[in-house]
Design an enzyme around this catalytic site. Structure first.
Site: not given
Ligand code: S3P
Length: 433
Positions: A21-22, A169, A315, A342, A346, A387
């Site tokens: 994804k990144s 990020q 993640d 996130k 989480r 996730r």
């Protein structure tokens, strides 16, 4: 959307999970800003990376695909983006919003970034505060949350940012703004974070100097188009790695997985817990290391997770928590406060779900303490966090009854086809609409 996963089973097979994804996000961003045509293969056709793709289309970039992971980007150069007709909606994607904030603050047009209800709760001052120091005009809601509104036409100045949080990020946002700034822009990280932006910039012939934990570039250069092969996402591979670690009789090989050392915390942590993981056929694809990963069932033991691994596995913790439930001895995570901001909190959401399933899981301010125990069946709420949903799906392998997981539609943000692949490899899962 709900998942219903029957208890038991094991994972077997050789397969490839979807693209990283990144790296997919960055391929669209940097390919769009390059001079020439960039061909991407292995692109993740998930909602998050598609949100980035659509944002660049809305800014006038001609992008063909995706078609079976192939995308062709007709780069417009660093100064070729056009004002979008309306606000840019990036849905659930924090990466799109934070990286785009840097890039858009350097354009000559005004813009607005909006997101979904989860993204609208996430902190954005971590990018708007340093951007302001580069002479941008970027604003958020009073609480520092989206939407982000950006005033165009500003001349950016390079600066040195000492990042308070270890965030790829934030680093990437500042480096992207730095492409347009006068002089040098540097970011110092408190701990190493994923370096895909730096690697891809270099792949597109832009000089980036990394000296220890300091990363610098000088504005005013150009990006030259190239071909980008996106490896399979180690974060998506993680659910299967954990599934194979915990379910007796499992033996899987995950092909062509990105093993960039800034992303392999999950392998290091699972190995410390006693996992049987072998890395085979190591190679490099377009500046990113890739390998086939074989995972076989092995009894696990609880550990104190080393804090230096936290940013390298940021993640992967929801899945690692599932592994901790069947380890011998307690597992303790500290130094992971970031997990609270996130796609969901989480720490809390996992602690709640594990408690529902009969596990003693105590949240702390910056982590969790998990005691091993038998997972029972029940219904857990993923809070729309992809996730969390996929982690609890794997928990069914070692449960004594069916696990139902609610609010699972966002699995499509990062892992389209998860249910079909999980079923094919041995999980007794079905989708309930
Ligand atoms: C990402 C960086 C990480 C990660 C996210 C993707 C990226 O966020 O959690 O899923 O692509 O740069 P932070 O940089 O906020 O830690």
């Amino acid at each position: 959307m709900k998942f219903e996963v029957k208890a038991g089973g094991k994972l077997n097979g050789t397969f490839r999970v979807p693209g990283d994804k990144s790296i997919s996000h960055r391929s669209i961003m940097l390919g769009s800003l390059a001079e020439g045509v960039t061909q991407v293969t292995g692109f993740l056709e998930g909602e998050d990376s598609l949100a980035t793709l659509n944002a660049f289309r809305a800014m006038g970039v001609k992008i063909e695909g995706p078609m079976n992971g192939k995308v062709t980007i007709h780069g417009v150069g660093l100064h070729g983006l056009k004002k979008p007709e309306k606000e840019l909606d990036v849905g659930n994607s924090g990466t799109s919003m934070r990286l785009l904030a840097g890039l858009l603050s350097a354009q000559d047009f005004d813009s607005t970034l909006v997101g979904d209800s989860s993204l609208n709760k996430r902190p954005m001052r971590r990018v708007t505060v340093p951007l302001a120091q580069m002479n941008t005009v970027v604003e958020t809601n009073d609480g520092g949350t989206p939407p982000i509104t950006i005033k165009g036409g500003k001349k950016l100045t390079g600066f040195h940012y000492d990042m308070p949080v270890a965030s790829a990020q934030v680093k990437s946002c500042i480096l992207l703004a730095g492409l347009y700034a006068s002089g040098e822009t540097c970011v110092t990280e408190p701990a190493p974070t994923r370096d895909h932006t730096e690697r891809m910039l270099r792949g597109l012939s832009y000089e980036v100097i990394t000296d220890g934990n300091k990363i610098c570039l000088t504005g005013g250069g150009t990006l030259t188009a190239t071909n980008i092969d996106v490896p399979a996402d180690i974060s998506s591979a993680t659910f299967f790695m954990v599934g194979a670690c915990i379910a007796e009789g499992s033996d899987i090989t995950l092909e062509h997985v990105g093993i960039n050392p800034t992303r392999t915390g999950v392998i290091n942590i699972l190995r410390l817990m006693g996992a049987d993981i072998s890395i085979n056929n190591e190679r490099e694809v377009g500046g990113e290391p890739v390998a086939d990963i074989r995972v076989r069932y092995a009894p696990l033991k609880g550990i104190n997770i080393p804090e230096d691994q936290v940013p390298l596995a940021i993640d992967e913790f929801p899945a690692i928590f599932i592994a901790a439930t069947c380890a011998e001895g307690e597992t303790v995570l500290t130094g992971a406060k970031e997990l609270r901001v996130k796609e969901s909190d989480r720490i809390q959401v996992m602690a709640d779900g594990l408690t529902t399933l009969g596990i003693d899981a105590k949240p702390t301010e910056d982590g969790i303490v998990i005691q091993p125990g038998k997972i029972k069946g029940g219904t857990v709420d993923s809070h729309g966090d992809h996730r969390i949903a996929m982690s609890f799906a794997m928990a069914a392998l070692i449960a004594n009854n069916t696990i139902t997981i609610t609010d699972c539609a966002n699995v499509n943000t990062s892992f389209p086809g998860f249910v079909a692949l999980a079923k094919q490899t041995g999980l007794n899962i079905k989708n309930l609409i």
